[in-house]
Write a protein that holds these residues in place. Structure first.
Motif, PDB file in Angstrom:
ATOM      1  N   LEU A  90       0.992  -1.150   0.020  1.00 33.49           N
ATOM      2  CA  LEU A  90       0.015  -0.064  -0.126  1.00 33.49           C
ATOM      3  C   LEU A  90       0.698   1.213  -0.053  1.00 33.49           C
ATOM      4  O   LEU A  90       0.711   2.200  -0.785  1.00 33.49           O
ATOM      5  CB  LEU A  90      -0.981   0.047   1.229  1.00 33.49           C
ATOM      6  CG  LEU A  90      -2.226  -1.101   1.322  1.00 33.49           C
ATOM      7  CD1 LEU A  90      -2.773  -1.099   2.594  1.00 33.49           C
ATOM      8  CD2 LEU A  90      -2.762  -0.781   0.057  1.00 33.49           C
ATOM      9  N   PHE A  91       1.791   1.253   0.655  1.00 32.82           N
ATOM     10  CA  PHE A  91       2.982   2.360   0.685  1.00 32.82           C
ATOM     11  C   PHE A  91       3.451   2.691  -0.569  1.00 32.82           C
ATOM     12  O   PHE A  91       3.311   3.900  -1.019  1.00 32.82           O
ATOM     13  CB  PHE A  91       3.722   2.257   1.933  1.00 32.82           C
ATOM     14  CG  PHE A  91       4.956   3.321   2.382  1.00 32.82           C
ATOM     15  CD1 PHE A  91       4.527   4.502   2.981  1.00 32.82           C
ATOM     16  CD2 PHE A  91       6.153   3.357   1.469  1.00 32.82           C
ATOM     17  CE1 PHE A  91       5.066   5.551   3.070  1.00 32.82           C
ATOM     18  CE2 PHE A  91       6.661   4.382   1.651  1.00 32.82           C
ATOM     19  CZ  PHE A  91       6.436   5.588   2.427  1.00 32.82           C
ATOM     20  N   LYS A  92       3.828   1.623  -1.164  1.00 33.24           N
ATOM     21  CA  LYS A  92       4.647   1.761  -2.398  1.00 33.24           C
ATOM     22  C   LYS A  92       3.279   2.292  -3.533  1.00 33.24           C
ATOM     23  O   LYS A  92       3.978   3.187  -4.185  1.00 33.24           O
ATOM     24  CB  LYS A  92       5.372   0.481  -2.862  1.00 33.24           C
ATOM     25  CG  LYS A  92       6.693   0.381  -1.921  1.00 33.24           C
ATOM     26  CD  LYS A  92       7.559  -0.891  -2.433  1.00 33.24           C
ATOM     27  CE  LYS A  92       6.809  -2.232  -2.045  1.00 33.24           C
ATOM     28  NZ  LYS A  92       7.539  -3.482  -2.360  1.00 33.24           N
ATOM     29  N   ARG A  93       2.320   1.550  -3.388  1.00 32.67           N
ATOM     30  CA  ARG A  93       1.499   1.838  -4.433  1.00 32.67           C
ATOM     31  C   ARG A  93       0.981   3.321  -4.355  1.00 32.67           C
ATOM     32  O   ARG A  93       0.648   4.236  -5.375  1.00 32.67           O
ATOM     33  CB  ARG A  93       0.524   0.884  -4.401  1.00 32.67           C
ATOM     34  CG  ARG A  93      -0.512   1.119  -5.785  1.00 32.67           C
ATOM     35  CD  ARG A  93      -1.265  -0.158  -5.909  1.00 32.67           C
ATOM     36  NE  ARG A  93      -1.986  -0.183  -7.235  1.00 32.67           N
ATOM     37  CZ  ARG A  93      -3.155   0.378  -7.771  1.00 32.67           C
ATOM     38  NH1 ARG A  93      -3.839   1.037  -6.850  1.00 32.67           N
ATOM     39  NH2 ARG A  93      -3.619   0.313  -8.826  1.00 32.67           N
ATOM     40  N   GLY A  94       0.881   3.696  -3.098  1.00 30.04           N
ATOM     41  CA  GLY A  94       0.260   5.305  -2.774  1.00 30.04           C
ATOM     42  C   GLY A  94       1.344   6.103  -3.292  1.00 30.04           C
ATOM     43  O   GLY A  94       1.013   7.321  -4.010  1.00 30.04           O
ATOM     44  N   LEU A  95       2.645   5.883  -3.078  1.00 26.70           N
ATOM     45  CA  LEU A  95       3.851   6.495  -3.706  1.00 26.70           C
ATOM     46  C   LEU A  95       3.691   6.750  -5.191  1.00 26.70           C
ATOM     47  O   LEU A  95       3.732   7.774  -6.008  1.00 26.70           O
ATOM     48  CB  LEU A  95       5.283   6.256  -3.352  1.00 26.70           C
ATOM     49  CG  LEU A  95       5.463   6.455  -1.842  1.00 26.70           C
ATOM     50  CD1 LEU A  95       6.940   5.957  -1.508  1.00 26.70           C
ATOM     51  CD2 LEU A  95       5.506   8.086  -1.424  1.00 26.70           C
ATOM     52  N   TRP A  96       3.484   5.528  -5.723  1.00 25.29           N
ATOM     53  CA  TRP A  96       3.130   5.376  -7.315  1.00 25.29           C
ATOM     54  C   TRP A  96       2.135   6.351  -7.715  1.00 25.29           C
ATOM     55  O   TRP A  96       2.351   7.145  -8.641  1.00 25.29           O
ATOM     56  CB  TRP A  96       3.271   4.141  -7.524  1.00 25.29           C
ATOM     57  CG  TRP A  96       2.752   3.803  -9.124  1.00 25.29           C
ATOM     58  CD1 TRP A  96       1.614   3.266  -9.533  1.00 25.29           C
ATOM     59  CD2 TRP A  96       3.374   4.243 -10.240  1.00 25.29           C
ATOM     60  NE1 TRP A  96       1.462   3.183 -10.686  1.00 25.29           N
ATOM     61  CE2 TRP A  96       2.843   3.825 -11.528  1.00 25.29           C
ATOM     62  CE3 TRP A  96       4.474   4.914 -10.503  1.00 25.29           C
ATOM     63  CZ2 TRP A  96       2.973   3.630 -12.797  1.00 25.29           C
ATOM     64  CZ3 TRP A  96       4.889   5.022 -12.177  1.00 25.29           C
ATOM     65  CH2 TRP A  96       4.153   4.743 -12.890  1.00 25.29           C
ATOM     66  N   VAL A 132      -1.510   6.420   4.207  1.00 25.38           N
ATOM     67  CA  VAL A 132      -2.099   6.256   5.558  1.00 25.38           C
ATOM     68  C   VAL A 132      -2.700   4.937   5.893  1.00 25.38           C
ATOM     69  O   VAL A 132      -2.405   4.543   7.024  1.00 25.38           O
ATOM     70  CB  VAL A 132      -3.298   7.410   5.600  1.00 25.38           C
ATOM     71  CG1 VAL A 132      -3.753   7.321   7.131  1.00 25.38           C
ATOM     72  CG2 VAL A 132      -2.560   8.787   5.414  1.00 25.38           C
ATOM     73  N   LEU A 133      -3.416   4.371   4.823  1.00 28.53           N
ATOM     74  CA  LEU A 133      -4.063   2.931   5.103  1.00 28.53           C
ATOM     75  C   LEU A 133      -2.896   2.060   5.520  1.00 28.53           C
ATOM     76  O   LEU A 133      -3.066   0.903   6.304  1.00 28.53           O
ATOM     77  CB  LEU A 133      -4.698   2.500   4.117  1.00 28.53           C
ATOM     78  CG  LEU A 133      -5.742   1.218   4.317  1.00 28.53           C
ATOM     79  CD1 LEU A 133      -6.672   1.336   5.389  1.00 28.53           C
ATOM     80  CD2 LEU A 133      -6.389   0.952   2.911  1.00 28.53           C
TER      81      LEU A 133
END
Length: 391
Positions: A90-96, A132-133
């Motif tokens: 989730l963190f990496k996809r959010g940054l992407w 955040v999730l």
């Protein structure tokens, strides 16, 4: 039996995703092709008409449904990953997604190689919400649910708090634009309520666990849908809380009704979320058994929403350039254009009626369908490719 149910449940989610993706394209076609888009707000009761108002209003359901279902999908992905693996994803996809918004999406809207105007909108809020999730999933579900509901029901208490030229506050709750070294950055989607919508969707993911009884799930979703819409009308009747802009009695039934349903999206008010998510709950509750070619058609878009979102913007903008060129305004007018709903004198007289807008919208969807279908097939046949989970 459980595998059949799981497939059916996922299809109902894909169906809703697909529907909102298709409806969303209508709003973007209207942005570029309808004569009103460059001169007034489509939901302004004093200037609009019911056909124009409705065309804009139905697209309100898109962002809340997709943000909510993104949270639900995160829960489902978590069934196949450890909490730390899901958090990392989730963190990496959010940054992407944030990168895509700033570079790929911003360019799609303006075709401006200098990026003089960057609007942080749908994809931006999805990206930050996922980041955040990534942290929230380590908390107990009851805490995540409480966090989500407190923000959704309480964030309108912040409506009267204003901090001019405050980037952090603009990011969280107040739509503002800023000038940085010749670049304009607009925080269109304030994050606070959108984060809560995604985390709420994550909590609802457990309803789609294979062990969860279908009848119970449908009963819960129907109850929440009816309750949300009922609360919407109760708050409307009091007209004191739930939206920063109170509805106005114009002494004209038509205009007053428009004012009642002219709910705030920037940021999404409690009334906005009650209506849009309420309808989404009802749709999810009553669409699980739907089948057929039409259903499959929309599910295709729902299975490749990110891919569809990017290419639909480029296609619509390219078509708008052709329309401007062949209607005598010149293609340049559609490059680095001002923000929509800003009076653009150079575009006076440009644009088409609403019927033409709908026909262009249908053309866009039909052109995109085969591309989305091929990409969906590729994803289904190459699940071993990790990078496909980011598209």
């Amino acid at each position: 039996m459980s595998s059949s149910l799981t497939k059916q449940r996922i299809q109902s989610i894909d169906l809703l995703k697909g529907l909102v993706m298709v409806i969303m394209a209508l709003d973007h076609v209207r942005d570029y092709f309808h004569y009103s888009a460059f001169f007034f707000d489509a939901t302004d009761p004093t200037q609009t008409t019911w056909p124009i108002f409705f065309t804009r209003f139905i697209t309100h359901f898109c962002a809340p449904a997709f943000s909510f279902l993104a949270g639900t999908s995160a829960f489902m992905i978590g069934k196949r990953k450890s909490p730390s693996e899901l958090s990392s994803f989730l963190f990496k996809r959010g940054l992407w997604l944030v990168f895509v918004e700033v570079i790929i999406i911003s360019f799609a809207w303006k075709f401006d190689i200098n990026f003089t105007h960057i609007t942080l909108a749908t994809i931006w809020q999805l990206g930050i919400s996922m980041i955040v999730l990534a942290g929230l999933i380590h908390l107990p579900k009851t805490v995540i649910l409480g966090f989500s509901l407190v923000i959704i029901f309480g964030h309108n208490l912040l409506d009267n708090i204003h901090f001019e030229s405050n980037v952090l506050w603009a990011m969280l709750h107040e739509r503002q634009k800023f000038e940085f070294a010749g670049h304009t950055i607009v925080f269109a989607y304030s994050l606070l309520p959108w984060i809560a919508v995604m985390s709420l969707g994550y909590c609802f993911g457990s309803l789609y666990d294979s062990s969860f009884e279908a009848k119970k799930r449908i009963r819960i979703l129907n109850g929440l849908g009816i309750g949300s819409i009922a609360l919407f009308f109760i708050l409307i009747a009091f007209n004191t809380y739930g939206d920063p802009v109170k509805w106005t009695n114009y002494g004209d039934t038509s205009k007053t009704l428009m004012s009642i349903f002219n709910i705030s999206k920037y940021p999404p008010s409690l009334l906005y979320l009650l209506m849009t998510l309420g309808c989404s709950f009802l749709f999810l509750a009553n669409s699980e058994k739907l089948k057929g070619k039409v259903i499959n058609f929309f599910c295709i878009f729902g299975r490749v929403p990110f891919f569809y979102y990017i290419i639909h913007l480029y296609l619509i903008h390219l078509l708008a350039i052709l329309a401007a060129e062949f209607s005598g305004y010149g293609w340049q007018i559609m490059v680095s254009m001002p923000t929509f709903v800003t009076r653009v004198e150079a575009l006076k007289g440009y644009g088409f009626n609403l019927v033409t807008v709908y026909l262009i919208w249908i053309l866009v969807i039909l052109l995109l369908y085969p591309l989305c279908k091929k990409f969906d097939a590729y994803k289904q046949n190459h699940k071993e490719k990790w990078w496909l989970s980011y598209l």
